[in-house]
Design an enzyme around this catalytic site. Structure first.
Site, mmCIF file in Angstrom:
data_model
loop_
_atom_site.group_PDB
_atom_site.id
_atom_site.type_symbol
_atom_site.label_atom_id
_atom_site.label_comp_id
_atom_site.label_asym_id
_atom_site.label_seq_id
_atom_site.Cartn_x
_atom_site.Cartn_y
_atom_site.Cartn_z
ATOM 1 N N HIS A 151 0.811 -1.222 0.000
ATOM 2 C CA HIS A 151 0.000 0.000 0.000
ATOM 3 C C HIS A 151 0.848 1.278 0.000
ATOM 4 O O HIS A 151 0.673 2.157 0.852
ATOM 5 C CB HIS A 151 -0.950 0.005 1.200
ATOM 6 C CG HIS A 151 -2.209 -0.787 0.974
ATOM 7 N ND1 HIS A 151 -3.028 -0.589 -0.114
ATOM 8 C CD2 HIS A 151 -2.785 -1.783 1.702
ATOM 9 C CE1 HIS A 151 -4.044 -1.420 -0.057
ATOM 10 N NE2 HIS A 151 -3.927 -2.170 1.035
ATOM 11 N N ASN B 281 -6.881 -6.646 -4.712
ATOM 12 C CA ASN B 281 -8.106 -5.922 -5.071
ATOM 13 C C ASN B 281 -7.864 -4.432 -5.318
ATOM 14 O O ASN B 281 -8.712 -3.751 -5.893
ATOM 15 C CB ASN B 281 -9.171 -6.100 -3.982
ATOM 16 C CG ASN B 281 -8.752 -5.503 -2.653
ATOM 17 O OD1 ASN B 281 -7.717 -5.874 -2.100
ATOM 18 N ND2 ASN B 281 -9.538 -4.583 -2.114
ATOM 19 N N HIS B 282 -6.701 -3.907 -4.919
ATOM 20 C CA HIS B 282 -6.390 -2.502 -5.215
ATOM 21 C C HIS B 282 -5.664 -2.347 -6.549
ATOM 22 O O HIS B 282 -5.385 -1.206 -6.940
ATOM 23 C CB HIS B 282 -5.560 -1.888 -4.087
ATOM 24 C CG HIS B 282 -6.391 -1.464 -2.921
ATOM 25 N ND1 HIS B 282 -6.811 -0.169 -2.719
ATOM 26 C CD2 HIS B 282 -6.909 -2.195 -1.894
ATOM 27 C CE1 HIS B 282 -7.536 -0.115 -1.620
ATOM 28 N NE2 HIS B 282 -7.613 -1.330 -1.093
#
Length: 683
Positions: A460, A522-523
């Site tokens: 992230h 999923n990102h």
């Protein structure tokens, strides 16, 4: 040499032979007797003067005189921001002043007293570089851009620079290389590629990638590839069309073509080293052998080209009885010295050390492996695009104090770019994206890996943590670390450095495609990034024009990423969770049938969407109604936490493991304060 008009050919005498002008031209063209075409210029000049014609008729005379009187060293300017294409080529090939001098000496040694190199002498040279005999005529035609039947020193210099294993296939060097590639495959030298010639290009690319070259499949792939140029099987491809298609990235894989088995730079330095050893001829140079100076001439004897012993599977480095049955072992491709900090020093390719005390003459390395292991060569090439990006990211990571600031680098804080030109960074990242996508589209959707393997979860945009992982797990780089690395997705959003994280991971993937593995989370979906931060980050860092271009290029790589992996046939690794049995029976073999690329996973593949989003359910706070629903649906219920996909119970997990003969599932998708959590026995 004399030129005369004779009615009758005089009787031949020892050392003297008379030829007609036609015979002389044929002798040069066929590479027999006369070794260089400047003889034809003298004949043409003499004939023109006797007939009163102009003495400036076309030919190679101008080139020969220029070659004789011109400089043979191209000094690359350091103070000019933009280099000429041929300067960029020499710099990319690392053929600098020393190497050019050695090559000119080699050219003169092989060709003196001629000003040109004919095919036979060229053939001896490339034979020494490891090229197979069957390729020599095509190579010669590729370097002979003027179709004169012989090579000047400049022809040889720029041609060998284009063939160097380290020459990058991007920017000006790429276009120059593509011109050589076009001439190499243009067998009839008519300035266009027929369908059969283009099919050979496709075949060689697939062979270098380890893909099938089955006749029917090859024909289908060639026809599909021809369509990107707007050409059908009955048409031909011009040089302009070929350069345009490759330049616009419509046709990929040409970077694998026309790579020398051995670096000419290393070859020349080996010869210099051998000449400087005690016992070598006076002057520190090897005297030319008659077979080199007068090869294939009927007037002189020849002892033929040098023969090199190759190491094969039954050679001195391999033993049928050693190791496990059916296992072959091979030497590593590089020797390196390493500082305690992890910095690599003195990187040497093993075949560049031949003829030294390290590699004895009786243990020549297999030349074919040099072709097959180009990726290893690229990994240690500090001028390659991925290594250039990694060097830039190291600058980004480190602080620059005021007392250290000098030249173009001003003082800056760690994890900042300072005054770096972001447009240059964007250009490099775009090129890396195009290259890494070529690798990802060739990978299966379900990877099969072997231990040891490090598994890492969501990043992230946290570049600081990624640097910590590097220093802890692969300080010497993935290539020198005896393990592979598997990332489970979610590289962007939330954190401030998604661009840098992607640039780092993609660069390492290019350097170690078989050890650095990237799964999709999923990102890695456009709609999610538009809701979160990554799209905004790209626009903020690169502007409203370049930013969206970078964002789309990165997402095209995400679209092609594998979705799951299995380690040692037992451990299932995925970003989200296991799929329900209502989708393809809950069998992981169905993952390989997911389309690639996959820009819209939610609508294109329910299976992909499930394994990217699913979560285990915490059984501690489950109501009796939820338990009943789980029993009725094989351990799965709707994922009320995320509003999409499903949640699964321990019973659902056990059935999944049994159904696929697995022992464990390793997933990411949820933050864990301790770094990991053992949820159930197999999760």
């Amino acid at each position: 040499m004399f030129l005369a008009h004779l009615k009758n050919i005089p009787e031949a005498k020892p050392g003297l032979r008379w030829l007609t002008a036609a015979q002389a031209r044929a002798s040069v063209t066929e590479g027999q007797l006369m070794a260089s075409p400047e003889v034809l210029d003298y004949i043409q000049l003499a004939e023109a003067r006797q007939t009163g014609a102009s003495d400036t008729a076309g030919g190679s005379g101008d080139v020969a005189l220029d070659e004789k009187g011109g400089s043979y060293i191209y000094v690359l300017p350091e103070d000019r921001a933009v280099k000429l294409p041929h300067e960029a080529l020499l710099e990319a090939a690392q053929l600098l002043k020393l190497e050019q001098g050695l090559l000119y000496e080699e050219f003169v040694r092989r060709c003196f007293p001629c000003l040109f190199m004919n095919f036979s002498r060229f053939s001896d040279l490339v034979q020494s570089l490891g090229w197979e005999q069957a390729t020599h005529k095509d190579l010669f035609r590729s370097l002979d851009s003027q179709s004169r039947g012989a090579l000047t020193y400049r022809d040889l210099l720029f041609g060998l620079a284009a063939l160097e294993p380290c020459t990058q296939h991007g920017g000006p060097p790429a276009e120059i290389r593509c011109r050589y590639i076009f001439r190499y495959y243009d067998k009839d030298n008519d300035g266009r590629l027929e369908f059969s010639e283009f099919r050979q290009i496709v075949s060689d690319i697939r062979r270098f990638k380890g893909q099938s070259v089955n006749k029917e499949e090859l024909m289908l792939v060639t026809e599909q590839s021809a369509k990107v140029f707007g050409a059908e099987s009955s048409e031909y491809l011009t040089l302009t069309e070929f350069l345009t298609g490759v330049g616009q990235l419509k046709f990929r894989g040409t970077s694998l073509l026309l790579r020398s088995p051995q670096s000419v730079s290393a070859f020349l330095k080996q010869r210099q080293s051998a000449a400087d050893r005690p016992g070598s001829p006076a002057g520190g140079r090897v005297s030319p052998r008659p077979s080199v100076m007068f090869d294939r001439s009927p007037l002189h004897a020849t002892d033929g080209p040098e023969k090199l012993e190759e190491v094969s599977a039954d050679g001195p480095f391999f033993s049928p009885s050693a190791g496990s049955e059916g296992t072959e072992y091979e030497l590593a491709t590089h020797s390196v010295r390493v500082r305690r900090t992890g910095t690599l020093l003195d990187i040497n390719a093993l075949w560049d050390m031949e003829d030294s005390s390290t590699i004895s003459a009786s243990a020549r390395l297999n030349k074919r492996s040099r072709w097959e292991r180009i990726s290893s060569v690229d990994s240690f090439n500090q001028k390659s695009q991925p290594n250039e990006m990694l060097n830039g990211l190291r600058y980004f990571e480190r602080p620059v104090r005021t007392d250290q600031a000098a030249g173009k680098h001003a003082a800056k804080e760690p994890f900042h770019w300072g005054n770096v030109d972001r447009s240059v960074l964007a250009k490099c990242l775009l090129q890396i994206c195009h290259l890494v996508r070529d690798i990802l589209v060739q990978e299966p959707r379900l990877l099969q890996l072997k231990s040891p393997c490090y598994i890492l979860g969501d990043i992230h945009g946290n570049f600081e943590d990624l640097v910590c992982f590097e220093k802890s797990l692969w300080r010497l780089g993935p290539l020198l670390t005896p393990a592979s690395f598997l990332f489970l997705g979610d590289y962007v959003d939330r954190g401030a450095h998604g661009v840098e994280v992607v640039a780092y991971l993609f660069s390492q993937k290019l350097l170690c495609p078989n050890k650095f593995h990237l799964l999709r989370g999923n990102h890695e979906v456009r709609e999610i990034q538009q809701t979160f931060t990554f799209q905004k980050e790209c626009i903020t860092k690169f502007g409203k024009i370049t930013g969206p271009e970078v964002w789309e290029a990165v997402n095209e790589c995400f679209d092609a990423m594998p979705l799951a992996a299995v380690i040692d046939n037992k451990i299932f690794c995925v970003h989200g969770g296991i799929p329900p049995p209502t989708i393809d029976g809950g069998k992981i073999s169905a993952i390989n049938r997911i389309p690639c690329p996959l820009p819209r996973p939610e609508t294109q593949s329910p299976l992909a969407w499930e394994i990217m989003w699913n979560d285990p359910i915490s059984m501690g706070a489950v109501s009796s109604e939820t338990l009943d629903e789980l029993r009725e649906n094989d351990g799965f219920i709707d994922n009320y936490r995320r509003g999409t996909a499903h949640m699964f119970s321990s019973e659902g997990l056990d059935r999944f493991l049994a159904r696929n003969e697995l022992s464990h599932v390793v997933r990411a998708h949820e933050v864990q304060q301790a770094g990991f959590q053992v949820f159930w026995g197999g999760l």
